[in-house]
Design an enzyme around this catalytic site. Structure first.
Site, PDB file in Angstrom:
ATOM      1  N   HIS A  98      -0.119  -2.474   1.301  1.00 60.08           N
ATOM      2  CA  HIS A  98      -0.784  -3.240   0.202  1.00 60.08           C
ATOM      3  C   HIS A  98       0.279  -3.811  -0.657  1.00 60.08           C
ATOM      4  O   HIS A  98       0.110  -4.945  -1.337  1.00 60.08           O
ATOM      5  CB  HIS A  98      -1.455  -2.053  -0.857  1.00 60.08           C
ATOM      6  CG  HIS A  98      -2.663  -1.688  -0.131  1.00 60.08           C
ATOM      7  ND1 HIS A  98      -3.861  -1.316  -1.154  1.00 60.08           N
ATOM      8  CD2 HIS A  98      -3.193  -1.429   1.087  1.00 60.08           C
ATOM      9  CE1 HIS A  98      -4.751  -1.113  -0.282  1.00 60.08           C
ATOM     10  NE2 HIS A  98      -4.478  -1.138   0.970  1.00 60.08           N
ATOM     11  N   HIS A 266      -5.319   1.756  10.834  1.00 58.55           N
ATOM     12  CA  HIS A 266      -6.347   2.762  10.957  1.00 58.55           C
ATOM     13  C   HIS A 266      -6.369   3.705  12.156  1.00 58.55           C
ATOM     14  O   HIS A 266      -7.121   4.541  11.917  1.00 58.55           O
ATOM     15  CB  HIS A 266      -7.868   2.259  10.672  1.00 58.55           C
ATOM     16  CG  HIS A 266      -8.245   1.509   9.537  1.00 58.55           C
ATOM     17  ND1 HIS A 266      -9.249   0.598   9.353  1.00 58.55           N
ATOM     18  CD2 HIS A 266      -7.571   1.073   8.454  1.00 58.55           C
ATOM     19  CE1 HIS A 266      -9.203   0.064   8.090  1.00 58.55           C
ATOM     20  NE2 HIS A 266      -8.216   0.317   7.510  1.00 58.55           N
TER      21      HIS A 266
END
Length: 723
Positions: A98, A266
């Site tokens: 992020h 993920h």
């Protein structure tokens, strides 16, 4: 006066903001005034380190010891914020992701290169919920290594080490990111006034993702990429796929890189939504002082990671969320999925039928297993035909996924660092990658004086030489260290055909300069800059000053094969206040666009001011227009622009949306024309203060010296090899 007396007086002894409505900024009274703060965005005054050279400090950093400490941290679960499955890897990867993922290719801003995730607004974005805990977990390591390790480097390195600790081999890592010390509050993140406002607000048509407002990349205020539940929170993987494709493209990623990053990100970790999101406390910037900079307090977490709430989606993507494997595609492609709601009420996809042993275990209780989950963006990797093809290829070729993700992760976390000549450290790869805009080493061992003499004999005007050098250098972006004069890409596609570069004039000038480069052994890049310097020297001499503009040889010439032409479309100028040009009318004012360009070039407000005044005087306007050329001695580096701009013997009358006439008050005779990019230096109180300095009778020599210094700064902005 004691406390009771002060209470009785009804007055606070501290002045709150003086003359403001909210105590935040005196300029709130005049919201339409030009805000120069963006040019002070990286002001060094708040820097507590003073005269500090981070790259010198890095030479004493024990990288092996640092990585051992980080590896140990990954499994050192703390009671105040326990690790999922006893491993902080997923949290650290999300933090690094992020930090880097805020990068957008349109203006190069965002990214992990400055440690800006520590400050508002990024530290309080909904999508960054609980990343404050990741940084706080890293504090003992930052404390130990001190100024030899920036927060910006530590945040990214923690992500790398997390992957390595779970069995993945990364592509490499470069140190060298320097921390900022206050919020980049003037970076434009969108016009919305509330977090997660419907994405319609930043699209012309939300069903057409390419209509998203530039330079934005994320679909909603407060998100890094897309809404994990679907477009505006409504699941539809095919619609989400189109938003994913546009968003990742605006973050410099193609389809294969997008699939690799989605899968790689993920494969490990989990999402958190096991609780009532309405009970979560405010974000860090809004939290009480007792929270000590932490936000999103969870009253029902009870010391168990199982009860955490972050995105609202709850679950892990893979069977073994602390291990690098191919489990993401194994589950995604080999199961049918149905929509369900998480305990926090968020939409998520869960398998219709799955064996008990294929379910991931609970993060804190290994005797309990839960369904894996997929977000709407994950389902896009399966249901969109183009993404599906790539997903199946990676599933059937795990080694290809390993390589693709390693490269994509490296690009994600290093894109805003610029060319690899800026890389530092034992793990920094030296292989040239096309997205780094590689430039071959240049020749510095040639007769500069002879090359300069040849340029002087070429018959080019001052305006031609200065404008060409400026156009070559002005593409530089300090946000991601792309562009600039080094490489002479102004002679290659697409730059040679950009309207802002005046292709016909450019071709004529290059035809004169390229033979000089060939004959003298200089690069074309060097000769372009040297010609610009010569033009400035000639203009200064015409104004009565003999000066020599500093010149450092050694630039290289890039080739078409070294140039990702499509990625350079983002660097194309659509305006240039320094050369008084607009491609067309925009919602943003010409002067605001000039500020944006000045900030990307790393200029201060005084440097912008002196450059504009000098460029006008030398006659460098795009297309040879006379707007702002407030002089009868065009071509001389005089202060006439400022002298006549501040002379009350003239009046200024609008004649169009961006056109003004400057007429003598006494006779009414029109002397000059101007644009907003000219008159702002007289209308804005701060810029006028600078303009008045250069308009003074005793500032002629200062003006020339200041112009040369600012000019040289721009010409050298991308010379990382000469730093």
């Amino acid at each position: 006066m004691d406390g009771n007396d002060m209470d009785k007086s009804g007055k606070c002894p501290v002045m709150h903001g003086a003359l403001t409505t909210t105590g935040a900024d005196v300029m709130e009274w005049w919201p339409n005034a030009l805000n120069l703060d963006i040019l002070h965005q990286h002001d060094t005054k708040p820097n507590p380190l003073g005269d500090f050279n981070y790259r010198e400090a890095l030479k004493d950093l024990d990288v092996d010891a640092l990585k051992k400490d980080l590896t140990a941290l990954m499994t050192d679960s703390q009671d105040w914020w326990p690790a999922d499955w006893g491993h902080y890897g997923g949290l650290m990867i999300r933090m690094a992701w992020h930090a880097a993922g805020s990068y957008r290719v349109a203006d190069g801003r965002g990214g992990a290169g400055t440690g800006n995730q520590r400050f508002a607004p990024l530290n309080s974005w909904p999508d960054n919920a609980n990343l404050d805990k990741a940084r706080r977990l890293l504090w003992p390591i930052k404390k130990k290594y001190g100024n030899k390790l920036s927060w910006a480097d530590l945040i990214v390195l923690a992500g790398n080490v997390a992957y390595e600790s779970m069995g993945f081999k990364t592509f490499g890592f470069s140190f060298g990111r320097e921390d900022i010390w206050h919020p980049e509050k003037d970076t434009y993140w969108g016009s919305e006034k509330e977090w997660l406002a419907p994405s319609d607000e930043r699209y012309g048509d939300v069903s057409k993702p390419d209509t998203m407002e530039n330079p934005l990349a994320a679909v909603q205020m407060g998100l890094i990429y897309v809404n994990p539940e679907g477009v505006n929170g409504e699941p539809d993987p095919l619609k989400t796929a189109e938003q994913v494709r546009e968003t990742f493209a605006r973050m410099a990623m193609d389809d294969a890189e997008t699939v690799a990053l989605t899968a790689g990100g993920h494969t490990v970790g989990k999402t958190h939504g096991n609780g009532d999101a309405e009970l979560i406390g405010p974000e860090p910037e809004a939290a009480d002082v007792a929270e000590q900079g932490l936000g999103w307090a969870n009253p029902k977490m009870g010391g168990k990671a199982t009860n955490a709430v972050t995105s609202g989606i709850e679950g892990a993507w893979t069977t073994h969320p602390t291990k690098w494997d191919n489990g993401y595609f194994e589950l995604l492609l080999n199961h049918e999925w149905e929509l369900k709601k998480s305990p926090a009420g968020a939409w998520q996809w869960e398998p219709v039928d799955i064996k008990e042993e294929d379910k991931p275990v609970d993060p804190t209780d290994p005797s309990v297993r839960h369904n894996p989950i997929m977000t709407d963006a994950d389902m896009a990797m399966k249901m969109d035909p183009r993404y599906r093809e790539i997903s199946e290829r990676f599933y059937n070729n795990p080694a290809e996924l390993d390589d693709a993700f390693a490269r994509a992760w490296f690009k994600l976390t290093h894109r805003d660092m610029g060319p690899n000549t800026r890389y530092f450290g034992p793990e920094a790869p030296r292989k040239d990658l096309i997205w780094q805009d590689p430039i071959p080493a240049g020749n510095a061992d040639y007769d500069v004086a002879a090359a300069k003499d040849r340029i002087a004999e070429a018959g080019l005007s001052i305006g031609d030489m200065v404008a060409t050098a400026w156009d070559s250098a002005r593409t530089f972006r300090g946000s991601d260290y792309r562009g600039g004069a080094n490489g002479a890409r102004i002679r290659l596609a697409p730059q040679k055909d950009w309207e802002g570069n005046e292709p016909e004039r450019l071709a004529r000038v290059l035809a004169a300069l390229e033979p000089i480069a060939k004959d003298t052994g200089a690069s074309v890049a060097d000769v372009i800059v040297l010609a610009g310097n010569l033009g400035v020297e000639q203009a200064a001499k015409a104004a009565g000053f003999d000066i020599e503009v500093p010149f450092t040889p050694g630039r290289g010439d890039a080739t078409d094969e070294m140039t990702d032409a499509d990625s350079f479309k983002w660097l194309e100028p659509v305006s240039d206040g320094f050369r008084n040009w607009l491609k067309k009318d925009y919602v943003v004012s010409p002067e605001e666009m000039m500020l944006d360009r000045a900030q990307l070039l790393g200029l201060t407000a005084p440097e912008m001011t002196v450059l504009v005044g000098g460029m006008r005087a030398m006659g460098t306007n795009h297309g040879g227009t006379k707007h702002g050329v407030f002089t009868d001695n065009e071509g001389a580096l005089t202060t006439d622009f400022f002298v006549n701009l501040t002379d009350m013997g003239y009046k200024w009358e609008p004649k169009g949306s961006n056109l003004y006439e400057v007429a003598e008050r006494a006779s009414g005779q029109v002397r000059w024309t101007a644009t907003r990019a000219d008159l702002v230096f007289g209308s804005n109180s701060v810029l006028r203060a600078y303009a008045e300095v250069y308009a003074q009778d005793d500032s002629k020599e200062k003006f020339v010296n200041d112009f040369v210094a600012a000019w040289t700064k721009v010409m050298m902005a991308d010379r990382f090899d000469a730093a």
